[in-house]
Design a protein around this motif. Sequence first.
Motif, PDB file in Angstrom:
ATOM      1  N   ASN A  24       2.305 -32.130   2.978  1.00 28.15           N
ATOM      2  CA  ASN A  24       2.465 -34.084   3.604  1.00 28.15           C
ATOM      3  C   ASN A  24       2.791 -34.722   4.455  1.00 28.15           C
ATOM      4  N   ALA A  25       3.309 -33.819   5.830  1.00 29.14           N
ATOM      5  CA  ALA A  25       3.616 -34.388   7.056  1.00 29.14           C
ATOM      6  C   ALA A  25       2.648 -34.063   7.224  1.00 29.14           C
ATOM      7  N   LEU A  26       2.038 -33.191   7.143  1.00 29.14           N
ATOM      8  CA  LEU A  26       0.668 -32.853   8.777  1.00 29.14           C
ATOM      9  C   LEU A  26      -0.853 -34.570   7.769  1.00 29.14           C
ATOM     10  N   ALA A  27      -0.361 -35.009   6.869  1.00 29.68           N
ATOM     11  CA  ALA A  27      -0.882 -36.333   5.821  1.00 29.68           C
ATOM     12  C   ALA A  27      -0.912 -37.589   6.925  1.00 29.68           C
ATOM     13  N   VAL A 193      10.618 -40.729   9.939  1.00 27.08           N
ATOM     14  CA  VAL A 193      10.084 -39.719  10.222  1.00 27.08           C
ATOM     15  C   VAL A 193      10.998 -39.388  10.770  1.00 27.08           C
ATOM     16  N   THR A 194      11.285 -39.539  12.433  1.00 29.55           N
ATOM     17  CA  THR A 194      12.244 -40.128  13.826  1.00 29.55           C
ATOM     18  C   THR A 194      13.337 -39.222  13.305  1.00 29.55           C
ATOM     19  N   LEU A 195      14.139 -40.542  12.495  1.00 23.01           N
ATOM     20  CA  LEU A 195      15.465 -40.060  12.209  1.00 23.01           C
ATOM     21  C   LEU A 195      15.619 -39.143  10.799  1.00 23.01           C
ATOM     22  N   HIS A 196      13.835 -38.852   9.816  1.00 21.02           N
ATOM     23  CA  HIS A 196      14.302 -37.604   9.500  1.00 21.02           C
ATOM     24  C   HIS A 196      14.235 -36.471  10.207  1.00 21.02           C
ATOM     25  N   VAL A 197      13.558 -36.497  10.516  1.00 22.32           N
ATOM     26  CA  VAL A 197      13.340 -35.166  11.584  1.00 22.32           C
ATOM     27  C   VAL A 197      14.515 -34.452  12.704  1.00 22.32           C
ATOM     28  N   TYR A 198      15.383 -35.476  12.812  1.00 23.65           N
ATOM     29  CA  TYR A 198      16.225 -35.395  14.010  1.00 23.65           C
ATOM     30  C   TYR A 198      17.745 -35.091  13.043  1.00 23.65           C
ATOM     31  N   ALA A 199      17.716 -35.908  11.697  1.00 21.99           N
ATOM     32  CA  ALA A 199      18.835 -35.697  11.050  1.00 21.99           C
ATOM     33  C   ALA A 199      18.477 -33.987  10.153  1.00 21.99           C
ATOM     34  N   ALA A 200      17.459 -33.729  10.041  1.00 23.36           N
ATOM     35  CA  ALA A 200      17.608 -32.248   9.413  1.00 23.36           C
ATOM     36  C   ALA A 200      17.567 -31.496  10.288  1.00 23.36           C
ATOM     37  N   ILE A 201      17.318 -31.721  12.302  1.00 21.50           N
ATOM     38  CA  ILE A 201      18.124 -30.138  13.487  1.00 21.50           C
ATOM     39  C   ILE A 201      19.617 -30.385  13.543  1.00 21.50           C
ATOM     40  N   ARG A 202      19.943 -31.904  13.420  1.00 24.70           N
ATOM     41  CA  ARG A 202      21.036 -32.396  13.747  1.00 24.70           C
ATOM     42  C   ARG A 202      21.965 -31.325  12.565  1.00 24.70           C
ATOM     43  N   GLU A 203      21.538 -31.067  11.256  1.00 23.80           N
ATOM     44  CA  GLU A 203      22.353 -30.770  10.080  1.00 23.80           C
ATOM     45  C   GLU A 203      22.490 -28.696  10.308  1.00 23.80           C
TER      46      GLU A 203
END
Length: 224
Positions: A24-27, A193-203
């Motif tokens: 899904n991320a690739l799509a 997506v930007t916020l999702h990636v930021y939050a995952a890396i921050r966590e």
Amino acid sequence: MAHAPQVRSVYVYQAPVRLWHWVNALAITVLAVTGYFIGSPLPTMPGEASAHYVMGYIRFAHFAAAYVFAVGMLGRIYWAFVGNHHARELFTLPIFSRAYWREVATMLKWYAFLIPRPNRYVGHNPLARLAMVLGFVVISLFMLVTGFALYGEGLGVGSWADKLFGWVIPLFGQSQDVHTWHHLGLWAMTIFVTLHVYAAIREDIMSRQSMVSTMISGYRTFKN
């Protein structure tokens, strides 16, 4: 004598969920890049038009990725019924639970750097769960409906896309209105997506619990 940190792992995300996540991320990446160029086309190429099929390839990639995205969403909905309870978090919210909203408020404080450490959750934390439902599921369904409505215009009257989604265009007013809203949806998804990636890396860095690797191995790891 220093003691090694204690680590414990809990199995959270089953293989179909993890596979869907990365496909899904690739799509979405392909859809976003090609969708941007469809909305803001490249300059006209010199020479014979038959020698340049750049926009044709871009449109084909967009349509192919849309099919992958749509089939993936249907598969993900199916897995919400047959998978473990974490698989259902993407589509459900305990909106009538006061405890849930208190936890959302706590996570907002954590992301605002107002508390030193967040609570620990095996699946999505309450704020992430809210963001996934409103920021991913709702936007995804909107993009699929408006996208296939526009796709039905190209396939023609009476096509499967026209029969299923042809009602969308008159609902918005006209085709250009749907194009505009669909393009705005691209930016809404990009922000999510930007916020999702930021939050995952921050966590991963700050909360002493795994995030990115969890969607690879399926296991959430907690460190004391």
